[in-house]
Design a protein around this motif. Structure first.
Motif, PDB file in Angstrom:
ATOM      1  N   LEU A  59       0.850  -1.192   0.000  1.00  0.00           N
ATOM      2  CA  LEU A  59       0.000   0.000   0.000  1.00  0.00           C
ATOM      3  C   LEU A  59       0.882   1.237   0.000  1.00  0.00           C
ATOM      4  N   THR A  60       0.408   2.305  -0.616  1.00  0.00           N
ATOM      5  CA  THR A  60       1.169   3.546  -0.584  1.00  0.00           C
ATOM      6  C   THR A  60       1.142   4.135   0.828  1.00  0.00           C
ATOM      7  N   ILE A  61       2.124   4.977   1.098  1.00  0.00           N
ATOM      8  CA  ILE A  61       2.193   5.626   2.408  1.00  0.00           C
ATOM      9  C   ILE A  61       0.911   6.399   2.688  1.00  0.00           C
ATOM     10  N   ILE A  62       0.415   7.131   1.695  1.00  0.00           N
ATOM     11  CA  ILE A  62      -0.779   7.943   1.940  1.00  0.00           C
ATOM     12  C   ILE A  62      -2.013   7.073   2.181  1.00  0.00           C
ATOM     13  N   GLU A  63      -2.095   5.912   1.549  1.00  0.00           N
ATOM     14  CA  GLU A  63      -3.215   5.011   1.821  1.00  0.00           C
ATOM     15  C   GLU A  63      -3.176   4.537   3.266  1.00  0.00           C
ATOM     16  N   ARG A  64      -1.986   4.235   3.751  1.00  0.00           N
ATOM     17  CA  ARG A  64      -1.859   3.782   5.133  1.00  0.00           C
ATOM     18  C   ARG A  64      -2.207   4.906   6.111  1.00  0.00           C
ATOM     19  N   THR A  65      -1.769   6.121   5.792  1.00  0.00           N
ATOM     20  CA  THR A  65      -2.081   7.250   6.654  1.00  0.00           C
ATOM     21  C   THR A  65      -3.580   7.528   6.680  1.00  0.00           C
ATOM     22  N   LEU A  66      -4.199   7.556   5.515  1.00  0.00           N
ATOM     23  CA  LEU A  66      -5.632   7.855   5.449  1.00  0.00           C
ATOM     24  C   LEU A  66      -6.458   6.755   6.101  1.00  0.00           C
ATOM     25  N   THR A  67      -6.053   5.517   5.923  1.00  0.00           N
ATOM     26  CA  THR A  67      -6.775   4.407   6.552  1.00  0.00           C
ATOM     27  C   THR A  67      -6.714   4.522   8.070  1.00  0.00           C
ATOM     28  N   ARG A  68      -5.545   4.879   8.588  1.00  0.00           N
ATOM     29  CA  ARG A  68      -5.404   5.051  10.039  1.00  0.00           C
ATOM     30  C   ARG A  68      -6.333   6.160  10.535  1.00  0.00           C
ATOM     31  N   LEU A  69      -6.423   7.239   9.796  1.00  0.00           N
ATOM     32  CA  LEU A  69      -7.297   8.347  10.195  1.00  0.00           C
ATOM     33  C   LEU A  69      -8.769   7.972  10.081  1.00  0.00           C
ATOM     34  N   LEU A  70      -9.158   7.378   8.964  1.00  0.00           N
ATOM     35  CA  LEU A  70     -10.565   7.055   8.720  1.00  0.00           C
ATOM     36  C   LEU A  70     -11.098   6.006   9.682  1.00  0.00           C
ATOM     37  N   ASN A  71     -10.203   5.183  10.227  1.00  0.00           N
ATOM     38  CA  ASN A  71     -10.623   4.151  11.181  1.00  0.00           C
ATOM     39  C   ASN A  71     -10.813   4.705  12.591  1.00  0.00           C
ATOM     40  N   HIS A  72     -10.467   5.968  12.791  1.00  0.00           N
ATOM     41  CA  HIS A  72     -10.677   6.556  14.110  1.00  0.00           C
ATOM     42  C   HIS A  72     -12.149   6.959  14.253  1.00  0.00           C
ATOM     43  N   PRO A  73     -12.797   6.581  15.336  1.00  0.00           N
ATOM     44  CA  PRO A  73     -14.252   6.793  15.457  1.00  0.00           C
ATOM     45  C   PRO A  73     -14.682   8.257  15.509  1.00  0.00           C
ATOM     46  N   LYS A  74     -13.767   9.188  15.834  1.00  0.00           N
ATOM     47  CA  LYS A  74     -14.159  10.598  15.924  1.00  0.00           C
ATOM     48  C   LYS A  74     -13.867  11.382  14.649  1.00  0.00           C
ATOM     49  N   ILE A  75     -13.287  10.730  13.648  1.00  0.00           N
ATOM     50  CA  ILE A  75     -12.952  11.429  12.408  1.00  0.00           C
ATOM     51  C   ILE A  75     -14.006  11.121  11.353  1.00  0.00           C
ATOM     52  N   ASP A  76     -14.714  12.157  10.935  1.00  0.00           N
ATOM     53  CA  ASP A  76     -15.808  12.004   9.968  1.00  0.00           C
ATOM     54  C   ASP A  76     -15.343  12.133   8.522  1.00  0.00           C
ATOM     55  N   ARG A  77     -14.341  12.973   8.288  1.00  0.00           N
ATOM     56  CA  ARG A  77     -13.947  13.272   6.909  1.00  0.00           C
ATOM     57  C   ARG A  77     -12.474  13.612   6.850  1.00  0.00           C
ATOM     58  N   VAL A  78     -11.867  13.262   5.725  1.00  0.00           N
ATOM     59  CA  VAL A  78     -10.477  13.629   5.466  1.00  0.00           C
ATOM     60  C   VAL A  78     -10.430  14.380   4.139  1.00  0.00           C
TER      61      VAL A  78
END
Length: 236
Positions: free
Chosen positions: A37-56
């Motif tokens: 996976l690309t670095i940005i995919e890993r970063t975005l996945t980590r953020l999107l999996n957080h329950p308090k983050i609605d949008r990136v």
């Protein structure tokens, strides 16, 4: 008057318009791969999996044609904006593309190892104290100040020195105004806190994990790979 109602869901602005020249790669560093996976995919996945983050909101270079080819670009909670020459330009573009929320969070595209625990600590601090803050780690090494010839001028006292990390979280309107002022006055801005500092506003630090590294040089890639593997093995 600022609305102090607790914000339930958060938007994260991810500046990703840089070229990452220090990686010595023809491809921007966020598009290099870690275990498929690309670095940005890993970063975005980590953020999107957080329950308090609605949008990136991912802020891309004007002629970026690679991000749209990634599966995560189609995620319903991911949107994009066009950035500018400097980080401050890109973050400002992302903030202006946000919903009218009180708080904004900014995170580096090349920090895929950020933990949910640290994100929670940052959000909780800002909500409790109604003040903006950044994740940071205390300096542990001896710090040397050099002159233009790279000769040691003096040893800096490391007490009170911190390595600035991301995410960084501030009131959206305050950060917009600070960035606009800094850009208008051509003040170098290295992170969001430096814009807040220049505007004369208060920024706090929240102690974060040292494994929240930013991938900037070739040696950082295997280190990030190792950290992610260790983090994932603990979660299994």
């Amino acid at each position: 008057m600022t609305n102090t109602t607790d914000q339930q869901g958060y938007t994260v602005v991810v500046p990703a318009a840089g070229v990452g020249s220090r990686m010595q790669q023809p491809l921007a560093k966020q598009y290099l791969h870690i275990d498929g996976l690309t670095i940005i995919e890993r970063t975005l996945t980590r953020l999107l999996n957080h329950p308090k983050i609605d949008r990136v909101i991912v802020v891309l270079a004007e002629h970026d044609q690679y991000f749209a080819t990634l599966p995560i670009a189609q995620h319903p909670r991911v949107s994009t904006a066009v950035g500018g020459k400097e980080r401050a330009d890109s973050v400002l573009a992302g903030l202006l593309a946000m919903p009218p929320q009180r708080w904004a969070i900014v995170h580096d595209a090349a920090r895929p190892c950020v933990s949910h625990e640290d994100i929670d600590k940052l959000i909780e601090f800002c909500q409790l104290h109604q003040q903006g803050a950044i994740l940071a780690s205390p300096v542990r090494d001896t710090m040397k100040r050099t002159n233009s010839a790279n000769q040691i001028d003096r040893t800096e006292e490391r007490a009170g020195l911190w390595h600035a990390l991301t995410p960084q979280m501030f009131e959206r309107n305050m950060l917009i105004n600070a960035l606009q002022t800094a850009l208008t006055e051509q003040v170098p801005i290295t992170d969001e806190a430096s814009a807040i500092e220049y505007a004369g506003q208060t920024a706090h630090v929240v102690s974060g994990r040292e494994d929240n590294i930013k991938i900037t040089r070739p040696a950082d890639l295997p280190l990030a790979t190792f950290i992610l593997q260790q983090q994932e093995s603990i979660c299994e």
